[in-house]
Structure formats: C-alpha cells, structure tokens
Design a protein around this motif. Structure first.
Motif, short mmCIF file in Angstrom:
data_model
loop_
_atom_site.label_atom_id
_atom_site.label_comp_id
_atom_site.label_asym_id
_atom_site.label_seq_id
_atom_site.Cartn_x
_atom_site.Cartn_y
_atom_site.Cartn_z
N ASN A 66 0.79 -1.23 0.00
CA ASN A 66 0.00 0.00 0.00
C ASN A 66 0.82 1.28 0.00
O ASN A 66 0.28 2.37 0.02
CB ASN A 66 -0.96 -0.01 1.20
N GLY A 67 2.14 1.16 0.01
CA GLY A 67 3.00 2.32 -0.12
C GLY A 67 3.24 3.08 1.17
O GLY A 67 2.56 2.89 2.17
N THR A 68 4.24 3.93 1.10
CA THR A 68 4.58 4.85 2.18
C THR A 68 4.33 6.25 1.65
O THR A 68 4.77 6.58 0.55
CB THR A 68 6.05 4.67 2.60
N TRP A 69 3.64 7.06 2.43
CA TRP A 69 3.21 8.39 1.99
C TRP A 69 3.76 9.45 2.93
O TRP A 69 3.75 9.28 4.15
CB TRP A 69 1.68 8.45 1.99
N VAL A 70 4.24 10.55 2.35
CA VAL A 70 4.74 11.68 3.14
C VAL A 70 4.00 12.93 2.67
O VAL A 70 4.05 13.27 1.48
CB VAL A 70 6.26 11.85 3.00
N ASN A 71 3.30 13.56 3.60
CA ASN A 71 2.54 14.78 3.31
C ASN A 71 1.62 14.61 2.10
O ASN A 71 1.47 15.50 1.27
CB ASN A 71 3.48 15.98 3.12
N GLY A 72 1.01 13.44 1.99
CA GLY A 72 0.03 13.19 0.94
C GLY A 72 0.57 12.63 -0.36
O GLY A 72 -0.20 12.30 -1.26
N GLY A 73 1.88 12.49 -0.51
CA GLY A 73 2.46 11.96 -1.74
C GLY A 73 3.19 10.65 -1.48
O GLY A 73 3.90 10.50 -0.48
N ARG A 74 3.02 9.71 -2.40
CA ARG A 74 3.68 8.40 -2.26
C ARG A 74 5.17 8.56 -2.54
O ARG A 74 5.57 9.24 -3.48
CB ARG A 74 3.04 7.39 -3.22
N VAL A 75 6.00 7.90 -1.70
CA VAL A 75 7.45 8.02 -1.85
C VAL A 75 8.11 6.64 -1.84
O VAL A 75 7.58 5.69 -1.25
CB VAL A 75 8.07 8.88 -0.71
N ASP A 76 9.26 6.55 -2.50
CA ASP A 76 10.12 5.37 -2.39
C ASP A 76 11.14 5.60 -1.28
O ASP A 76 11.38 4.73 -0.46
CB ASP A 76 10.83 5.08 -3.71
N ARG A 77 11.74 6.79 -1.29
CA ARG A 77 12.70 7.22 -0.26
C ARG A 77 12.74 8.73 -0.28
O ARG A 77 12.80 9.34 -1.34
CB ARG A 77 14.08 6.65 -0.55
N THR A 78 12.71 9.33 0.91
CA THR A 78 12.75 10.79 0.98
C THR A 78 13.24 11.24 2.34
O THR A 78 13.11 10.52 3.33
CB THR A 78 11.37 11.42 0.66
N ALA A 79 13.80 12.46 2.38
CA ALA A 79 14.21 13.08 3.63
C ALA A 79 12.97 13.61 4.35
O ALA A 79 12.00 14.04 3.71
CB ALA A 79 15.18 14.22 3.36
N LEU A 80 13.01 13.57 5.67
CA LEU A 80 11.90 14.06 6.48
C LEU A 80 12.34 15.29 7.25
O LEU A 80 13.52 15.45 7.57
CB LEU A 80 11.44 12.98 7.46
N ALA A 81 11.37 16.14 7.58
CA ALA A 81 11.62 17.34 8.36
C ALA A 81 10.60 17.43 9.48
O ALA A 81 9.53 16.79 9.42
CB ALA A 81 11.54 18.58 7.46
N HIS A 82 10.91 18.23 10.48
CA HIS A 82 10.00 18.46 11.60
C HIS A 82 8.62 18.87 11.06
O HIS A 82 8.53 19.75 10.22
CB HIS A 82 10.57 19.55 12.51
N GLY A 83 7.58 18.21 11.52
CA GLY A 83 6.21 18.53 11.11
C GLY A 83 5.68 17.70 9.96
O GLY A 83 4.48 17.73 9.68
N ASP A 84 6.54 16.95 9.28
CA ASP A 84 6.07 16.10 8.19
C ASP A 84 5.14 15.02 8.74
O ASP A 84 5.25 14.61 9.89
CB ASP A 84 7.24 15.42 7.46
#
Length: 98
Positions: A66-84
């Motif tokens: 079902n994927g991993t989502w960051v701030n509403g968008g599907r990602v394979d790999r991404t950096a995260l920030a405070h509040g994400d």
C-alpha cells in the motif's frame, strides 16, 4: 533525536517511536520489524527510518503493498523534516525533531 508520534486506532493507544542519530529501524506488522504495529494495510516489513545524524532523517518504502506516503504523496525514499506526516496503511505519524 527524532520522534514519530501517532495514534494506533486498532489498539486504541498513542505511539511514540524514538530515533537516535546513527540508527536505522524498520516498521511493520511482522516480528522481524523493529517497530511492530497492528494497523490495517501495513505490510509485514513496510518501511525503514534512517537517522544518519542529528539533522537527518529519511524514510524508505520496503516494497510495501500500500505504499509509504509523506505529506500526501507516495514516496520510495525521501528526507523528512519536523512537522512532516508519514502514513503507512491507516497509521499516520507526525515527525518531531528534538
């Protein structure tokens, strides 16, 4: 240190996941995951969080259905920030940096 906070609706409790610099931790339903959650639509080994240093946190999807989502968008790999907001299945976690 990084903290991921969320509500596990299935278990009816608040989750607090801590990540120290220089660590990598997996999240999923299976016993091989470092952070085990019983949430709908979460794969046995869903994603990996990597805190390479005090200023760096990344999330990587591990081929989940079902994927991993960051701030509403599907990602394979991404950096995260405070509040994400990271969503895996029906579980949503908010990222905090202390």
């Amino acid at each position: 240190m990084w903290i991921l906070r969320g509500n596990d609706q299935t278990a009816g409790k608040t989750l607090t996941l801590r990540m120290m610099p220089g660590t990598a931790r997996t999240l999923g339903r299976g016993p091989q995951a470092n952070f085990i959650v019983e949430a709908p639509l979460v794969s046995r080994l869903h994603c990996r969080f990597v805190a390479e240093g005090p200023e760096s946190l990344e999330v990587e999807d591990l081929g989940s259905t079902n994927g991993t989502w960051v701030n509403g968008g599907r990602v394979d790999r991404t950096a995260l920030a405070h509040g994400d907001r990271v969503r895996v299945g029906e579980l949503e976690l908010t990222v905090e940096r202390l």
